[in-house]
Design a protein around this motif. Sequence first.
Motif, PDB file in Angstrom:
ATOM      1  N   SER A 118      -4.545 -10.581 -16.265  1.00 13.33           N
ATOM      2  CA  SER A 118      -3.325 -10.577 -15.461  1.00 13.33           C
ATOM      3  C   SER A 118      -3.186  -9.272 -14.697  1.00 13.33           C
ATOM      4  CB  SER A 118      -2.107 -10.799 -16.356  1.00 13.33           C
ATOM      5  OG  SER A 118      -2.013  -9.772 -17.331  1.00 13.33           O
ATOM      6  N   VAL A 119      -3.784  -8.206 -15.230  1.00 12.06           N
ATOM      7  CA  VAL A 119      -3.720  -6.901 -14.557  1.00 12.06           C
ATOM      8  C   VAL A 119      -4.461  -6.954 -13.228  1.00 12.06           C
ATOM      9  CG1 VAL A 119      -4.368  -4.471 -14.699  1.00 12.06           C
ATOM     10  CG2 VAL A 119      -3.470  -5.637 -16.720  1.00 12.06           C
ATOM     11  N   LEU A 120      -5.668  -7.524 -13.230  1.00 14.63           N
ATOM     12  CA  LEU A 120      -6.437  -7.627 -11.992  1.00 14.63           C
ATOM     13  C   LEU A 120      -5.724  -8.546 -11.002  1.00 14.63           C
ATOM     14  CD1 LEU A 120      -8.987  -6.817 -10.491  1.00 14.63           C
ATOM     15  CD2 LEU A 120     -10.156  -8.779 -11.526  1.00 14.63           C
ATOM     16  N   ARG A 121      -5.125  -9.611 -11.498  1.00 11.05           N
ATOM     17  CA  ARG A 121      -4.377 -10.514 -10.620  1.00 11.05           C
ATOM     18  C   ARG A 121      -3.226  -9.777  -9.946  1.00 11.05           C
ATOM     19  NH1 ARG A 121      -0.735 -15.716 -12.696  1.00 11.05           N
ATOM     20  NH2 ARG A 121       0.536 -15.904 -10.804  1.00 11.05           N
ATOM     21  N   GLN A 122      -2.448  -9.053 -10.704  1.00 15.27           N
ATOM     22  CA  GLN A 122      -1.291  -8.369 -10.132  1.00 15.27           C
ATOM     23  C   GLN A 122      -1.718  -7.205  -9.243  1.00 15.27           C
ATOM     24  OE1 GLN A 122       1.337  -7.440 -13.411  1.00 15.27           O
ATOM     25  NE2 GLN A 122       2.218  -9.497 -13.397  1.00 15.27           N
ATOM     26  N   ALA A 123      -2.843  -6.580  -9.573  1.00 15.61           N
ATOM     27  CA  ALA A 123      -3.338  -5.493  -8.724  1.00 15.61           C
ATOM     28  C   ALA A 123      -3.700  -6.015  -7.334  1.00 15.61           C
ATOM     29  CB  ALA A 123      -4.544  -4.831  -9.375  1.00 15.61           C
ATOM     30  N   THR A 124      -4.381  -7.153  -7.279  1.00 14.14           N
ATOM     31  CA  THR A 124      -4.732  -7.722  -5.973  1.00 14.14           C
ATOM     32  C   THR A 124      -3.483  -8.199  -5.236  1.00 14.14           C
ATOM     33  OG1 THR A 124      -5.168  -9.838  -7.072  1.00 14.14           O
ATOM     34  CG2 THR A 124      -7.046  -8.407  -6.685  1.00 14.14           C
ATOM     35  N   ALA A 125      -2.515  -8.743  -5.973  1.00 13.86           N
ATOM     36  CA  ALA A 125      -1.272  -9.193  -5.341  1.00 13.86           C
ATOM     37  C   ALA A 125      -0.476  -8.019  -4.783  1.00 13.86           C
ATOM     38  CB  ALA A 125      -0.427  -9.982  -6.333  1.00 13.86           C
ATOM     39  N   ILE A 126      -0.402  -6.928  -5.546  1.00 11.68           N
ATOM     40  CA  ILE A 126       0.327  -5.744  -5.089  1.00 11.68           C
ATOM     41  C   ILE A 126      -0.315  -5.178  -3.826  1.00 11.68           C
ATOM     42  CG2 ILE A 126       0.836  -3.333  -5.639  1.00 11.68           C
ATOM     43  CD1 ILE A 126       1.307  -4.233  -8.533  1.00 11.68           C
ATOM     44  N   LEU A 127      -1.627  -5.091  -3.842  1.00 12.53           N
ATOM     45  CA  LEU A 127      -2.336  -4.583  -2.669  1.00 12.53           C
ATOM     46  C   LEU A 127      -2.049  -5.441  -1.442  1.00 12.53           C
ATOM     47  CD1 LEU A 127      -4.450  -2.555  -1.586  1.00 12.53           C
ATOM     48  CD2 LEU A 127      -6.184  -4.255  -2.169  1.00 12.53           C
ATOM     49  N   THR A 128      -2.055  -6.751  -1.642  1.00 12.73           N
ATOM     50  CA  THR A 128      -1.769  -7.665  -0.534  1.00 12.73           C
ATOM     51  C   THR A 128      -0.345  -7.497  -0.032  1.00 12.73           C
ATOM     52  OG1 THR A 128      -3.358  -9.269  -1.413  1.00 12.73           O
ATOM     53  CG2 THR A 128      -1.726 -10.083   0.158  1.00 12.73           C
ATOM     54  N   LEU A 129       0.608  -7.346  -0.934  1.00 11.52           N
ATOM     55  CA  LEU A 129       2.012  -7.202  -0.538  1.00 11.52           C
ATOM     56  C   LEU A 129       2.244  -5.906   0.235  1.00 11.52           C
ATOM     57  CD1 LEU A 129       3.823  -8.501  -3.749  1.00 11.52           C
ATOM     58  CD2 LEU A 129       3.888  -9.543  -1.480  1.00 11.52           C
ATOM     59  N   ILE A 130       1.660  -4.817  -0.241  1.00 15.14           N
ATOM     60  CA  ILE A 130       1.830  -3.536   0.457  1.00 15.14           C
ATOM     61  C   ILE A 130       1.292  -3.648   1.881  1.00 15.14           C
ATOM     62  CG2 ILE A 130       1.103  -1.120   0.540  1.00 15.14           C
ATOM     63  CD1 ILE A 130       1.100  -1.137  -2.514  1.00 15.14           C
ATOM     64  N   GLY A 131       0.088  -4.196   1.984  1.00 12.80           N
ATOM     65  CA  GLY A 131      -0.486  -4.360   3.312  1.00 12.80           C
ATOM     66  C   GLY A 131       0.330  -5.286   4.191  1.00 12.80           C
ATOM     67  N   ALA A 132       0.881  -6.351   3.594  1.00 13.31           N
ATOM     68  CA  ALA A 132       1.648  -7.318   4.377  1.00 13.31           C
ATOM     69  C   ALA A 132       2.947  -6.712   4.894  1.00 13.31           C
ATOM     70  CB  ALA A 132       1.941  -8.556   3.530  1.00 13.31           C
ATOM     71  N   TYR A 133       3.656  -5.947   4.068  1.00 14.24           N
ATOM     72  CA  TYR A 133       4.906  -5.328   4.526  1.00 14.24           C
ATOM     73  C   TYR A 133       4.640  -4.312   5.643  1.00 14.24           C
ATOM     74  CZ  TYR A 133       8.017  -7.414   1.069  1.00 14.24           C
ATOM     75  OH  TYR A 133       8.768  -8.305   0.352  1.00 14.24           O
ATOM     76  N   LEU A 134       3.607  -3.503   5.482  1.00 17.29           N
ATOM     77  CA  LEU A 134       3.258  -2.572   6.551  1.00 17.29           C
ATOM     78  C   LEU A 134       2.837  -3.334   7.806  1.00 17.29           C
ATOM     79  CD1 LEU A 134       1.280   0.147   4.570  1.00 17.29           C
ATOM     80  CD2 LEU A 134       3.567   0.346   5.542  1.00 17.29           C
ATOM     81  N   PHE A 135       2.153  -4.428   7.589  1.00 22.82           N
ATOM     82  CA  PHE A 135       1.667  -5.224   8.704  1.00 22.82           C
ATOM     83  C   PHE A 135       2.814  -5.826   9.510  1.00 22.82           C
ATOM     84  CE2 PHE A 135      -0.666  -9.196  10.176  1.00 22.82           C
ATOM     85  CZ  PHE A 135      -1.355  -8.523  11.165  1.00 22.82           C
ATOM     86  N   LEU A 136       3.939  -6.109   8.851  1.00 22.32           N
ATOM     87  CA  LEU A 136       5.098  -6.642   9.576  1.00 22.32           C
ATOM     88  C   LEU A 136       5.579  -5.650  10.631  1.00 22.32           C
ATOM     89  CD1 LEU A 136       7.210  -8.333   6.756  1.00 22.32           C
ATOM     90  CD2 LEU A 136       5.852  -9.441   8.530  1.00 22.32           C
ATOM     91  N   GLY A 137       5.676  -4.385  10.249  1.00 23.91           N
ATOM     92  CA  GLY A 137       6.060  -3.374  11.230  1.00 23.91           C
ATOM     93  C   GLY A 137       5.043  -3.259  12.346  1.00 23.91           C
ATOM     94  N   PHE A 138       3.780  -3.348  11.977  1.00 22.33           N
ATOM     95  CA  PHE A 138       2.695  -3.301  12.950  1.00 22.33           C
ATOM     96  C   PHE A 138       2.771  -4.478  13.924  1.00 22.33           C
ATOM     97  CE2 PHE A 138      -1.607  -5.266  13.363  1.00 22.33           C
ATOM     98  CZ  PHE A 138      -2.075  -4.470  14.384  1.00 22.33           C
ATOM     99  N   LEU A 139       3.194  -5.653  13.425  1.00 22.81           N
ATOM    100  CA  LEU A 139       3.311  -6.824  14.283  1.00 22.81           C
ATOM    101  C   LEU A 139       4.493  -6.734  15.239  1.00 22.81           C
ATOM    102  CD1 LEU A 139       2.601  -9.706  11.717  1.00 22.81           C
ATOM    103  CD2 LEU A 139       1.142  -9.031  13.626  1.00 22.81           C
ATOM    104  N   ILE A 140       5.594  -6.152  14.765  1.00 23.24           N
ATOM    105  CA  ILE A 140       6.838  -6.190  15.531  1.00 23.24           C
ATOM    106  C   ILE A 140       6.938  -5.054  16.542  1.00 23.24           C
ATOM    107  CG2 ILE A 140       9.350  -5.959  15.334  1.00 23.24           C
ATOM    108  CD1 ILE A 140       9.175  -7.414  12.667  1.00 23.24           C
ATOM    109  N   TYR A 141       6.551  -3.843  16.151  1.00 22.35           N
ATOM    110  CA  TYR A 141       6.833  -2.684  16.998  1.00 22.35           C
ATOM    111  C   TYR A 141       6.033  -2.630  18.313  1.00 22.35           C
ATOM    112  CZ  TYR A 141       6.707   2.136  18.622  1.00 22.35           C
ATOM    113  OH  TYR A 141       6.725   3.259  19.394  1.00 22.35           O
TER     114      TYR A 141
END
Length: 645
Positions: A118-141
């Motif tokens: 479950s640790v590896l699963r959540q690590a990959t999910a966290i990495l994806t979420l961080i990138g996705a939130y930053l990516f939202l700003g990158f998409l909008i600005y």
Amino acid sequence: MGWGTVDIVLFVISIIISAGIGIYHSVKGIRATPSEYMLGDRGFSPLPLAASLTVGTISALTILGNAGEVYTHGTQIWMMDIGVVAGMVVVAKYFVPIFYPLKMVSLYQYVEKRFKSSVLRQATAILTLIGAYLFLGFLIYPPAIILQASTGLSIHANMFIMGTTCTAYAAFGGVKAVVYADVFQSVVMLVGILTIVIQGTVLVGGLDNVWEIGFQKDRVEFFNLSLDPYERHSLWLVIILGFFFTLNTYGVTQSQMQRAFSTGSIRQSQKVMYYGAVGLVVIRGLTNLSGLVIFANFVDCDPLTSLNLKKPGLVVLSYVLQKLTIIPGLAGLFVAAIYSAVLSSVSTQVNSMTALIWEDFLKGKKCFEGWSPVKIGHLQKCIVAVSGVVGILMGFLAESFSTLMEAVLSILGVFAGPMVGLFLVAVFLPWVNIKGASFGFVSASIFSMWIGVSIMMGTPPKFLPLSVEGCPPPPTTNTTTTTPNITTTTTTLLDDAATTSVLNITDISTTTPPVLPEEEASAGGFNGLYQMSYCLNSMWSTLIFISVAIVVTVIWGGNSPEDLDERLVDAGAWRLFTQTVPRLRKEGFRSLLPQRKPTISKRAPGGGEGTTGGVEEEQLQHLNPNSAQMLNVSVEGTRKDMIDT
């Protein structure tokens, strides 16, 4: 000429329709369950999902970036689509048949099942979420700045309109609103790109002239067969780029695999991928063609040089303001296409992020026990709304800290290779367990960050020759015109937020991956590694992941057939696995080498007639003809000597 009434009407209509789709599905699905909200209860047909899959990764900066790439560096990047199609086939044929039967919402549930962590699963999910939130700003600005030059609205107003619109229909309508809005937006994007191609082709006298000008000015190149890894682009390099980009974006990323999970069968899910590949080739092809068309129109008066625009993508905006405003409505259609690209990408992100947050972190918590499906659906809508607000705020942060954003996004973008490596190992190497996967992921991630940061600090590539010989002389009076405003309003865009190529998570752009100048390409050591084409970055990190995972498995031991569920790996890999492991345990690695059958001597006692003096007939048969003949001659010669004696 500026915007007219027709432009404004077309632009507003596109926004109203997108928002209206969300309102309709919100009312229709007010009591939707989590499965209906996230996956449409797996009731979608392949075509609308394929359209959503396509436009979910075609952002505004993809339209600008690919056109700018062809304008400044030629058409070799077009051949990237060969790798894109090959990657989609791999995803459809090998990944989908494994992922779909598991009936997952979050793709990273597979990681936990395969590696029992479950640790590896959540690590990959966290990495994806961080990138996705930053990516939202990158998409909008960045598109907000471009749209400011076209619409006259402030940057903040554009960000607010885009963020609010897509968040509203994604939050209220769920995946159905996102998918059907994407279908509408795909049509708008297609029409918007076609306005550039058709109008530009007419202005230069036809498509034949577009290609002829491209040939004469060295912009047309499709089959550069060079094997030099230090070239920026060659046929092989861009195919590799397209292949690994596709594996990451469509095979191991939540936002796109969630589309594949929303159909009723494996076969339909595979059709989503195949239809999506066709859509990508069409839209990316038109975008690339638009770059060639724009070059033909500006062949003697390059706006990048004459207006001191620093990034290739801005040539598209210059073209829109100078050429499309001639005919009422064309500029409005193009700007609507830009908005549609932003809306489709952002809505796809917030919808998939909600699935990850619920499935990987909230579901199963005691505080949610006893909640009804409808109540959980309301919670998911709230998560989408919060994600949209965060995305708008990230757009504001991107405005203030764009240089920092570029660095952060660059670092996050290099995790594409490790993510691809993780899933390739999981699917095709059943021997590898959590130890091998963990060491491989860490090693590949460190390498990727190291190379990514080093390349980001390099010198941008030189453009192919551009001409300003046909430009009119500069005005002698201080007259304010529409076109010079491009310099002040758009130079800021990709000068401060040049992040179009740094993310391989859900988008790819071809304008900014820098390599060092050719005169320094002969440097050895690590400098030589830095100077290799950016097209190879994901491949290197993927290979490092696989290599380290295999070595760790050999040293510390790996899985046995009884340790693993057969459904979690490729069928061919499983057969090899089950045949190999028992032999290894019983006989060691020698059991994998070819074995020669033992021979039985037919020599009569004393070496009688019909023998070869102790050389067995079977042994002679295993020798090559020349060796056997020499040996027989030697034996006969020895016999003769003995008789003579």
